[in-house]
Write a protein that holds these residues in place. Sequence first.
Motif, PDB file in Angstrom:
ATOM      1  N   GLU A 124       0.821  -1.205   0.000  1.00 58.18           N
ATOM      2  CA  GLU A 124       0.000   0.000   0.000  1.00 58.18           C
ATOM      3  C   GLU A 124       0.859   1.259   0.000  1.00 58.18           C
ATOM      4  O   GLU A 124       0.548   2.215  -0.715  1.00 58.18           O
TER       5      GLU A 124
ATOM      6  N   LEU B 158     -13.133  -2.152 -12.141  1.00 57.68           N
ATOM      7  CA  LEU B 158     -12.873  -2.236 -10.707  1.00 57.68           C
ATOM      8  C   LEU B 158     -14.119  -2.705  -9.965  1.00 57.68           C
ATOM      9  O   LEU B 158     -15.221  -2.253 -10.269  1.00 57.68           O
TER      10      LEU B 158
ATOM     11  N   SER C 138     -14.631  -4.098  -1.733  1.00 56.40           N
ATOM     12  CA  SER C 138     -13.692  -5.210  -1.576  1.00 56.40           C
ATOM     13  C   SER C 138     -14.068  -5.973  -0.325  1.00 56.40           C
ATOM     14  O   SER C 138     -13.330  -6.037   0.638  1.00 56.40           O
TER      15      SER C 138
ATOM     16  N   CYS D  34     -11.021  -8.414  -3.976  1.00 60.69           N
ATOM     17  CA  CYS D  34      -9.669  -7.908  -3.744  1.00 60.69           C
ATOM     18  C   CYS D  34      -8.736  -8.340  -4.854  1.00 60.69           C
ATOM     19  O   CYS D  34      -7.959  -7.539  -5.372  1.00 60.69           O
TER      20      CYS D  34
ATOM     21  N   ALA E 228      -9.476  -6.228  -7.840  1.00 60.75           N
ATOM     22  CA  ALA E 228      -8.996  -4.850  -7.709  1.00 60.75           C
ATOM     23  C   ALA E 228      -7.477  -4.791  -7.909  1.00 60.75           C
ATOM     24  O   ALA E 228      -6.969  -3.950  -8.664  1.00 60.75           O
ATOM     25  N   LEU E 229      -6.762  -5.714  -7.265  1.00 58.80           N
ATOM     26  CA  LEU E 229      -5.307  -5.718  -7.380  1.00 58.80           C
ATOM     27  C   LEU E 229      -4.874  -6.031  -8.801  1.00 58.80           C
ATOM     28  O   LEU E 229      -3.891  -5.479  -9.305  1.00 58.80           O
TER      29      LEU E 229
ATOM     30  N   VAL F 121      -5.258  -2.916 -10.938  1.00 61.72           N
ATOM     31  CA  VAL F 121      -4.156  -1.992 -10.641  1.00 61.72           C
ATOM     32  C   VAL F 121      -2.880  -2.494 -11.291  1.00 61.72           C
ATOM     33  O   VAL F 121      -2.151  -1.734 -11.940  1.00 61.72           O
TER      34      VAL F 121
ATOM     35  N   VAL G 166      -8.556   2.898  -5.616  1.00 66.50           N
ATOM     36  CA  VAL G 166      -8.156   1.679  -4.901  1.00 66.50           C
ATOM     37  C   VAL G 166      -7.597   1.997  -3.515  1.00 66.50           C
ATOM     38  O   VAL G 166      -7.824   1.233  -2.577  1.00 66.50           O
TER      39      VAL G 166
ATOM     40  N   LYS H  28     -11.027   2.811  -1.601  1.00 70.02           N
ATOM     41  CA  LYS H  28     -12.034   1.755  -1.441  1.00 70.02           C
ATOM     42  C   LYS H  28     -11.461   0.379  -1.173  1.00 70.02           C
ATOM     43  O   LYS H  28     -12.144  -0.487  -0.643  1.00 70.02           O
ATOM     44  N   HIS H  29     -10.240   0.140  -1.640  1.00 68.38           N
ATOM     45  CA  HIS H  29      -9.716  -1.226  -1.595  1.00 68.38           C
ATOM     46  C   HIS H  29      -8.406  -1.325  -0.825  1.00 68.38           C
ATOM     47  O   HIS H  29      -7.632  -2.249  -1.050  1.00 68.38           O
ATOM     48  N   HIS H  30      -8.182  -0.369   0.086  1.00 70.43           N
ATOM     49  CA  HIS H  30      -6.883  -0.365   0.768  1.00 70.43           C
ATOM     50  C   HIS H  30      -6.680  -1.605   1.636  1.00 70.43           C
ATOM     51  O   HIS H  30      -5.552  -2.016   1.895  1.00 70.43           O
TER      52      HIS H  30
ATOM     53  N   CYS I 227      -7.058  -4.501   0.704  1.00 70.45           N
ATOM     54  CA  CYS I 227      -6.541  -5.590  -0.140  1.00 70.45           C
ATOM     55  C   CYS I 227      -5.017  -5.575  -0.207  1.00 70.45           C
ATOM     56  O   CYS I 227      -4.406  -6.565  -0.572  1.00 70.45           O
TER      57      CYS I 227
END
Length: 180
Positions: free
Chosen positions: A30, A65, A69, A75, A78-79, A82, A171, A174-176, A178
């Motif tokens: 992250e 996306l 998550s 997750c 999303a990853l 990215v 991300v 919203k998806h931290h 993950c």
Amino acid sequence: MASSVIFLVLLQLCGLQLMLVAMPTCRMRENLVRTSHHLLRDLGGPFPVHCLQYNVNISFPDSALPATSANQAQCRRALWVVYETLNETQLILQNNHLPVGGGGVTWDEGKLDTFMNLQERLLEEGSCLSTGPHAVSSYFSNVTAVLQHKESAACGWMALRRDVLRVLKIVLHKHHNCFL
Ligand SMILES: *[C@@H]1O[C@H](CO)[C@@H](O)[C@H](O)[C@H]1NC(C)=O
Ligand SMILES: *[C@@H]1O[C@H](CO)[C@@H](O)[C@H](O)[C@H]1NC(C)=O
Ligand SMILES: *[C@@H]1O[C@H](CO)[C@@H](O)[C@H](O)[C@H]1NC(C)=O
């Protein structure tokens, strides 16, 4: 007898160590993603109004996306988006020259270099995330097409930066959970 036992134990320890070294580190950190976002944000100015016309050609598929998550599958997705986005962006940065001069791209070269070096690390660390269907490849072919026209190249770069920034912002927001 005793020495051959020791020898075997040593052999096994070495084997174990080799295995650990060879094991892929699968992660996307992250803090590296956050630093990338900040570098990209700070290396240039706002999106120019005259480039809005290329929104027809370049519009990031936000639907790639996941909305949240809440589970592992989201997750992973999303990853993956990215990863694919950063990978394609790195490829474009490596294979194209930024247009300079009047109407060109005036980005801070030091920050851009640091950004690209960081991408090397992120992409290497996350390389095992690269599984799954391509989600953003048509977006990137469109970006490439706009970059290849002399009159639209600068706007193509601006749009790419705007979109990658937005993806990273989404991300991280919203998806931290993950990330590592
Ligand atoms: C990442 O880029 C490499 C080329 O540098 C390419 O071979 C690979 O397919 C790309 N992976 C993804 C997930 O886009
Ligand atoms: C690609 O460009 C075409 C127009 O040339 C547009 O219709 C399409 O929506 C674009 N796709 C993406 C993902 O930007
Ligand atoms: C943008 O899309 C339009 C409509 O599809 C197309 O005519 C034009 O050639 C594209 N421009 C670039 C620079 O790719």
